[in-house]
Design a protein around this motif. Structure first.
Motif, short mmCIF file in Angstrom:
data_model
loop_
_atom_site.label_atom_id
_atom_site.label_comp_id
_atom_site.label_asym_id
_atom_site.label_seq_id
_atom_site.Cartn_x
_atom_site.Cartn_y
_atom_site.Cartn_z
N VAL A 15 0.86 -1.19 0.00
CA VAL A 15 0.00 0.00 0.00
C VAL A 15 0.89 1.23 0.00
N VAL A 16 0.76 2.06 -1.04
CA VAL A 16 1.58 3.27 -1.17
C VAL A 16 0.66 4.49 -1.22
N CYS A 17 0.98 5.46 -0.41
CA CYS A 17 0.18 6.70 -0.36
C CYS A 17 1.10 7.90 -0.55
N THR A 18 0.68 8.82 -1.39
CA THR A 18 1.38 10.10 -1.52
C THR A 18 0.41 11.21 -1.11
N ALA A 19 0.93 12.23 -0.47
CA ALA A 19 0.04 13.26 0.06
C ALA A 19 0.70 14.63 0.02
N HIS A 20 -0.13 15.65 -0.05
CA HIS A 20 0.32 17.04 0.03
C HIS A 20 -0.59 17.73 1.03
N LEU A 63 3.57 2.36 2.82
CA LEU A 63 4.47 3.50 2.65
C LEU A 63 3.64 4.77 2.51
N ILE A 64 4.00 5.79 3.27
CA ILE A 64 3.36 7.10 3.14
C ILE A 64 4.45 8.11 2.79
N ASP A 120 7.39 4.32 10.84
CA ASP A 120 8.75 4.72 11.14
C ASP A 120 9.21 5.70 10.07
N SER A 121 9.82 6.81 10.47
CA SER A 121 10.33 7.78 9.50
C SER A 121 11.56 7.22 8.80
N ALA A 122 11.63 7.38 7.48
CA ALA A 122 12.74 6.82 6.72
C ALA A 122 14.06 7.50 7.05
N VAL A 123 14.00 8.77 7.37
CA VAL A 123 15.23 9.52 7.60
C VAL A 123 15.27 10.06 9.03
N ILE A 141 10.24 19.42 5.59
CA ILE A 141 8.79 19.28 5.57
C ILE A 141 8.34 18.09 4.71
N ASP A 142 9.29 17.37 4.11
CA ASP A 142 8.97 16.21 3.28
C ASP A 142 9.43 14.94 3.99
N TYR A 143 8.62 13.88 3.90
CA TYR A 143 8.91 12.68 4.67
C TYR A 143 8.52 11.41 3.92
N ILE A 144 9.12 10.31 4.35
CA ILE A 144 8.70 8.98 3.94
C ILE A 144 8.51 8.18 5.22
N PHE A 145 7.31 7.63 5.41
CA PHE A 145 7.02 6.78 6.55
C PHE A 145 6.74 5.36 6.05
N SER A 146 7.15 4.37 6.84
CA SER A 146 6.91 2.98 6.46
C SER A 146 6.54 2.17 7.70
#
Length: 229
Positions: A15-20, A63-64, A120-123, A141-146
């Motif tokens: 499941v992959v989500c992209t958001a603004h 993934l978000i 969990d935050s990727a970075v 302000i940009d993130y990848i969560f998994s």
């Protein structure tokens, strides 16, 4: 080379989500409510996916990726990374007493707002000073969560060279060498077979409004994914 059938992740769901999320700093409450709605909907999709593939919802890789327009010390980051937020968090403003928020919370405790994902935050937010660099704003302000139970993080793209920015006296992006005001972040993941997944620890009880990031999973797998924001 043969792979044990139980370890084969080919055909596994993802499941992959992209958001603004809303941009205006004055509306941190709107950003937070949007994020709660987002997490609630992603969990709903993860549950539907789990039913289709006959696995548990928490075993579904999620993934978000998004421009959340929120700094690491914000309620948005705290809610996603810790899985919960105090109802008294200042970012909620007048929404603190709004009962509609309980529709998006997975907890029966009305003093705490939660989501059912384990993210969990990727970075490491302390290692990347900014993902947005303009004349009047600089910050991450940009993130990848998994979901660390089902996705093992193999690596991330390093931070932008701040010395290059300083030495060239760059006031902001876009720039001839940087076409966007956002700096890309990237992470590589491997899907963890359900037979090797370990149940992640439940988030600690909310004690204050500071944020912390959960530890990343180090399990192994057989399928690699690379995502960027």
């Amino acid at each position: 080379m043969s792979i044990n059938a139980n370890d084969n992740v080919v055909g596994s769901p993802l499941v992959v989500c992209t958001a603004h999320i809303h941009w205006d700093p004055e509306f941190c409450d709107v950003k937070l409510v949007q994020t709660m709605m987002l997490a609630h909907e992603v969990h709903r999709v993860a549950k539907e996916t789990a039913e289709k593939y006959r696995i548990q919802p928490q075993q579904t890789p999620v993934l978000i990726c998004g421009d959340l327009n929120s700094l690491p010390d914000s309620g948005v980051f705290e809610f996603l990374s810790q899985g919960q937020l105090s109802r008294k968090h200042p970012d909620l403003k007048t929404f603190r007493e709004d009962t509609c928020l309980e529709r998006f919370s997975s907890s029966d405790d009305t003093n705490v707002l939660t989501h059912a994902l384990r993210l969990d935050s990727a970075v490491d937010t302390t290692s990347i000073p900014f993902t947005n660099y303009t004349l009047d704003f600089k910050g991450m302000i940009d993130y990848i969560f998994s979901t660390p139970q089902s996705l093992a993080r193999l690596g991330i793209l390093g931070s932008f060279d701040s010395n290059w920015v300083t030495n060239n006296k760059i006031l902001g992006f876009p720039h001839p060498h940087v076409p966007s005001d956002h700096i890309p972040i990237m992470a590589q993941y491997a899907i963890i077979p359900t037979t090797h997944q370990r149940t992640p620890p439940r988030p600690q009880a909310v004690a204050n409004t500071t944020n912390s990031t959960q530890a990343a999973s180090t399990s192994s797998s057989h399928s690699q994914l690379t995502f960027s924001r």
